[in-house]
Design a protein around this motif. Structure first.
Motif, short mmCIF file in Angstrom:
data_model
loop_
_atom_site.label_atom_id
_atom_site.label_comp_id
_atom_site.label_asym_id
_atom_site.label_seq_id
_atom_site.Cartn_x
_atom_site.Cartn_y
_atom_site.Cartn_z
N THR A 1 -14.79 6.40 -70.07
CA THR A 1 -14.15 7.70 -70.29
C THR A 1 -15.14 8.65 -70.98
O THR A 1 -15.24 9.82 -70.61
N ASN B 1 -12.99 0.48 -71.52
CA ASN B 1 -12.57 1.66 -70.78
C ASN B 1 -12.98 2.96 -71.47
O ASN B 1 -13.40 3.92 -70.82
N ASN C 1 -11.32 4.66 -63.44
CA ASN C 1 -12.37 5.47 -64.07
C ASN C 1 -13.75 5.08 -63.53
O ASN C 1 -14.61 5.93 -63.32
N TYR D 1 -16.08 7.71 -61.79
CA TYR D 1 -17.42 8.00 -62.34
C TYR D 1 -18.46 7.83 -61.24
O TYR D 1 -19.32 8.67 -61.04
N ILE E 1 -17.57 9.99 -68.53
CA ILE E 1 -16.95 10.99 -67.63
C ILE E 1 -16.82 12.33 -68.37
O ILE E 1 -17.15 13.40 -67.85
N PHE F 1 -12.07 14.75 -63.67
CA PHE F 1 -10.87 14.19 -64.30
C PHE F 1 -10.16 15.24 -65.15
O PHE F 1 -10.81 16.01 -65.86
N THR G 1 -6.06 9.84 -65.52
CA THR G 1 -5.81 8.41 -65.81
C THR G 1 -5.39 8.20 -67.27
O THR G 1 -5.48 7.10 -67.78
#
Ligand code: PPS
Length: 379
Positions: A358, A354, A51, A55, A361, A61, A107
């Motif tokens: 995310t 994480n 990620n 990014y 993104i 994504f 992902t």
């Protein structure tokens, strides 16, 4: 060896820039990858690397819009989802569904075999398929604790994150009986051959050897790389070479590690392995193929691994990374978090959770066609 941290990082970057000289003749870094995130294997650490790369390189994504925090698809099938369940790729207007395609990265949690055809439909055509597997007794123990299996099997009232070894001993005294008492959900799926379950066509828990071997054969055809948690760094070197990425791209901080684990005996571990015989076949197969791939790399592999581990140490010092036994909001289990004393963007992204990457993104893809407008005007 007398080198300062900055000097060794510089030396590492020199290796990279030496590579980038010869990179002129090499293909550009690949930017299209599906990562089948498995549970309790180190999947979050892997996803955080991917990620961060996506990014930084402004990649689109494929995420489940309905899961606003993680973007996971979990058990749902892409074939039953309409494009409106996804976020648009960058620079495509929300609702312009015929252009919801050519995604670069995926992902999230999504089972592989039932979704292969649709993944090929929505992702770029040159996309690489990667996943991760962990030694089954370790993965099982982590899942049994994390998903609160003891409670769902009426073994005890202990909830999620409990590491009581007594619960595991009770379960192992009659695994089939206790397993059958669980109604369903993650506590059940991930306490028997839960790693194979992430891939299967029908979502059944298989343990018939010929069937398992057939599934493994199919996976072998589709997966370009299976990371083995116990050889995480080695696997990352293979990823770097598969994707033509830099050492810096694969630097990581371990995510989601529990502070305490159940102290199981070797005898219990053996029983867990017997109970998860399909996962053992799966793991042994991809552990073997990992080492074949490493052997195929030749002498440069060991050199790459040393360079990478030196860089990992140097970035950890440079970023001033420290463990922080952080109890996460709303979660009972204690997991190790990380803090950095260095304010650089790289260090901050490295230690961030994480889901934070995310979120960034997803926020960017939510801008839809506004992507061309300067950030300052939009935010
Ligand atoms: N790099 C690396 N090497 C070895 N082990 C690692 C690594 N990264 C994560 N972990 C361990 O993986 C467990 C968390 O897995 P996941 O991130 O897949 O969990 S989750 O499904 O996303 O909740 C969790 O295991 P347990 O601590 O046993 O629960 C982590 O410690």
């Amino acid at each position: 060896n007398g080198f300062t941290v900055v000097q060794t990082i510089q030396a590492g970057l020199d290796v990279e820039s030496a590579q980038s000289v010869s990179r002129k003749q090499l293909p550009k870094p690949a930017t299209s990858l599906v990562f089948i995130k498995t549970h309790k294997t180190g999947g979050t650490t892997m996803a955080s690397i991917l990620n961060r790369f996506g990014y930084r390189n402004r990649l689109s994504f494929l995420f489940n819009k309905g899961d606003k925090v993680h973007g996971h698809f979990r058990l749902s099938k892409l074939a039953q989802k309409k494009p409106r369940s996804f976020l648009p790729p960058l620079c495509v207007a929300t609702g312009d569904y015929k252009h919801y395609k050519n995604y670069s990265m995926m992902t999230a949690h999504l089972r592989l075999l039932p979704n292969l055809v649709q993944l090929k439909r929505f992702m770029k055509s040159d996309c690489k398929f990667v996943s991760i597997l962990r030694e089954p007794s370790a993965q099982w123990e982590s899942a049994f604790s994390f998903f609160g299996a003891a409670r769902s099997m009426h073994i005890s009232k202990d909830g999620r994150g409990n590491t009581s070894v007594a619960n595991i001993a009770t379960f192992l005294s009659n695994p089939k009986f206790y397993w059958n008492t669980a109604k369903g959900g993650h506590a059940k799926y991930y306490s028997r051959n839960g790693q194979l379950f992430e891939f299967t066509e029908d979502g059944a828990i298989h343990d018939y050897e010929d069937t398992v071997n057939d599934i493994i054969k199919q996976l072998d055809l589709h997966l370009h790389l299976v990371v083995i948690t116990e050889y995480f760094d080695e696997s990352l070197i293979l990823l770097k070479n598969l994707m033509n990425w830099s050492f810096r791209d694969i630097i990581y901080v371990k995510k989601n590690a529990r502070v305490t684990h159940s102290n199981i005996t070797e005898e219990q571990r053996e029983k867990i392995r017997e109970w998860n015989s399909a996962d053992i076949l799966l793991y042994n197969h991809f552990n073997r193929t990992l080492w074949q791939k490493i052997a195929d790399q030749g002498a440069s592999f060991e050199r790459d691994l040393r360079t990478f581990r030196d860089l990992m140490r140097d970035y950890s010092a440079e970023c001033g990374i420290e463990d922080n036994e952080a109890a996460r909001k709303g979660q009972k289990m204690l997991r190790v978090g990380h803090v950095t004393s260095n304010n650089s963007v790289f260090c901050k992204r490295l230690v961030s959770e994480n889901y934070e990457t995310t979120k960034m993104i997803m926020a960017r893809q939510r801008l839809g066609a506004l992507c061309g407008v300067k950030r300052s005007k939009v935010i």
